[in-house]
Write an enzyme that holds these catalytic residues in place. Structure first.
Site, mmCIF file in Angstrom:
data_model
loop_
_atom_site.group_PDB
_atom_site.id
_atom_site.type_symbol
_atom_site.label_atom_id
_atom_site.label_comp_id
_atom_site.label_asym_id
_atom_site.label_seq_id
_atom_site.Cartn_x
_atom_site.Cartn_y
_atom_site.Cartn_z
ATOM 1 N N ARG A 180 3.880 -10.094 6.412
ATOM 2 C CA ARG A 180 5.212 -9.659 6.864
ATOM 3 C C ARG A 180 5.191 -8.953 8.215
ATOM 4 O O ARG A 180 6.240 -8.715 8.802
ATOM 5 C CB ARG A 180 5.856 -8.767 5.788
ATOM 6 C CG ARG A 180 6.200 -9.566 4.540
ATOM 7 C CD ARG A 180 6.755 -8.686 3.451
ATOM 8 N NE ARG A 180 8.084 -8.203 3.751
ATOM 9 C CZ ARG A 180 8.788 -7.412 2.938
ATOM 10 N NH1 ARG A 180 8.259 -7.023 1.802
ATOM 11 N NH2 ARG A 180 9.986 -7.017 3.272
ATOM 12 N N ARG B 270 19.677 20.771 0.850
ATOM 13 C CA ARG B 270 19.616 19.311 1.034
ATOM 14 C C ARG B 270 20.431 18.595 -0.028
ATOM 15 O O ARG B 270 20.302 18.868 -1.213
ATOM 16 C CB ARG B 270 18.164 18.838 0.943
ATOM 17 C CG ARG B 270 17.295 19.422 2.016
ATOM 18 C CD ARG B 270 17.262 18.490 3.197
ATOM 19 N NE ARG B 270 16.104 18.747 4.022
ATOM 20 C CZ ARG B 270 15.456 17.801 4.698
ATOM 21 N NH1 ARG B 270 15.838 16.563 4.624
ATOM 22 N NH2 ARG B 270 14.421 18.118 5.445
ATOM 23 N N PRO C 278 0.771 -1.218 0.000
ATOM 24 C CA PRO C 278 0.000 0.000 0.000
ATOM 25 C C PRO C 278 0.813 1.285 0.000
ATOM 26 O O PRO C 278 1.607 1.538 0.904
ATOM 27 C CB PRO C 278 -0.785 -0.099 1.313
ATOM 28 C CG PRO C 278 -0.126 -1.189 2.099
ATOM 29 C CD PRO C 278 1.050 -1.640 1.362
ATOM 30 N N GLU C 279 0.579 2.104 -0.982
ATOM 31 C CA GLU C 279 0.954 3.504 -0.889
ATOM 32 C C GLU C 279 -0.363 4.247 -0.675
ATOM 33 O O GLU C 279 -1.398 3.625 -0.457
ATOM 34 C CB GLU C 279 1.678 3.961 -2.153
ATOM 35 C CG GLU C 279 3.009 3.218 -2.339
ATOM 36 C CD GLU C 279 3.876 3.780 -3.445
ATOM 37 O OE1 GLU C 279 3.862 4.995 -3.662
ATOM 38 O OE2 GLU C 279 4.564 2.987 -4.105
ATOM 39 N N HIS D 136 -1.865 -15.724 8.602
ATOM 40 C CA HIS D 136 -1.595 -14.291 8.758
ATOM 41 C C HIS D 136 -2.836 -13.441 8.970
ATOM 42 O O HIS D 136 -2.791 -12.229 8.841
ATOM 43 C CB HIS D 136 -0.786 -13.755 7.568
ATOM 44 C CG HIS D 136 0.366 -14.632 7.203
ATOM 45 N ND1 HIS D 136 1.385 -14.935 8.080
ATOM 46 C CD2 HIS D 136 0.656 -15.309 6.071
ATOM 47 C CE1 HIS D 136 2.239 -15.752 7.499
ATOM 48 N NE2 HIS D 136 1.817 -15.997 6.279
#
Length: 270
Positions: free
Chosen positions: A110, A151, A2-3, A91
């Site tokens: 995970r 930066r 997921p983003e 899971h």
DNA sequence: CTCTTAACCTGGACGC
DNA sequence: TGCGTCCAGGTTAAGA
């Protein structure tokens, strides 16, 4: 998995199932995911009415009167609403049973995801130092330009820093940099204001489009209704190392930045 | 502060 | 078929 678009797709899929339901019970099949699951989840959620489900960055907040369950899907997490008797599979770590017999089930192979508790009126420390939402007005090219001065880190790393702007993960960072014609390796402080304006516009356009299309399908992303996303076939660079750039036909290359693959076109991106 | 690196964990793809 | 290696959407903690 997921983003931001996948998390938002999950939120939109879950919302109608959760709205005005009450929590009938909570089942924890293990005591922790990334972090221990706090006792408030079992102690305070049962019996509470669900007031809504919000998203902040890649976090989901399930709101009740005493507080909010704070969820993150990590790399491999998913949430689905299922009939209460659905067989438990590997899971399936957490069930939040609803008063209509269905169950909100959290699966995460995970276990990089988390389930935490945010008391009413407080802001969890994980949400304290987040940057603006990329689709909000406060996020634009001028903002990126100002924050990036001095930066030296690569612009891709800068863009994926959740303290700068939230929700941009490895897929959409690569795609937005390609669309803006900026090399992921370029130092963030050496990108012009004009090019940051193109980058911010690309981030907004790509995220909005991906949400509209139901997120990216990679491996096993499935929204809560079981419908796969449709964005994958439209990726320009992510996952295409060695293949031809769709713009100039030269081979795409990979540069490892912050231990993440970063596919780009050395010719089209400077 | 800024930046880089390793680590968390499981499973799938690939090479031999 | 089996085994070793590498890689994966995220984030933090530790060190330089």
């Amino acid at each position: 998995m997921p983003e931001l678009p996948e998390v938002e797709t999950t939120r939109r899929g879950l919302a109608p199932h959760l709205k005005s339901r009450s929590v009938a019970g909570v089942v924890l099949r293990r005591p922790d995911l990334r972090w221990p699951i706090p006792p408030e989840i079992k102690r305070l959620l049962p019996g509470e009415k669900i007031r809504g489900i919000r998203r902040r960055a890649k976090y989901l907040l399930l709101d009740t009167d005493p507080g909010s369950a704070l969820l993150h899907l990590g790399m491999s997490g998913s949430l689905r609403v299922l009939p209460g008797k659905t067989k438990v599979e590997a899971h399936d770590h957490v069930d939040i049973a609803l008063d209509n017999g269905k169950v909100l089930r959290f699966n995460d192979p995970r276990r990089f995801g988390c389930l935490l508790w945010q008391p009413q009126g407080e802001t969890h420390e994980l949400l304290q130092d987040l940057g603006p939402e990329p689709l909000a007005d406060g996020f634009d090219g001028d903002y990126l330009f100002e924050l990036s001065r001095g930066r030296k880190a690569p612009v891709k790393t800068f863009l994926m820093d959740q303290g700068i702007v939230v929700g941009v993960g490895n897929i959409y960072a690569a795609e937005a940099l390609f669309e803006a014609g900026i090399s992921p390796l370029r130092a963030a402080g050496r990108v012009s204001r004009e090019r940051y304006q193109a980058l911010a516009a690309a981030v907004k356009r790509i995220l909005a489009y991906a949400i509209e299309r139901g997120g990216t399908t990679l491996r096993d992303f499935i929204d809560p209704n079981g419908t796969p996303g449709y964005f994958e076939q439209e990726l320009q660079v992510y996952g295409r190392e060695g293949e031809a750039c769709r713009r100039c036909r030269r081979p795409l290359r990979n540069a490892v930045l912050g231990n993440r693959a970063s596919i780009y076109c050395p010719h089209c991106q400077r």
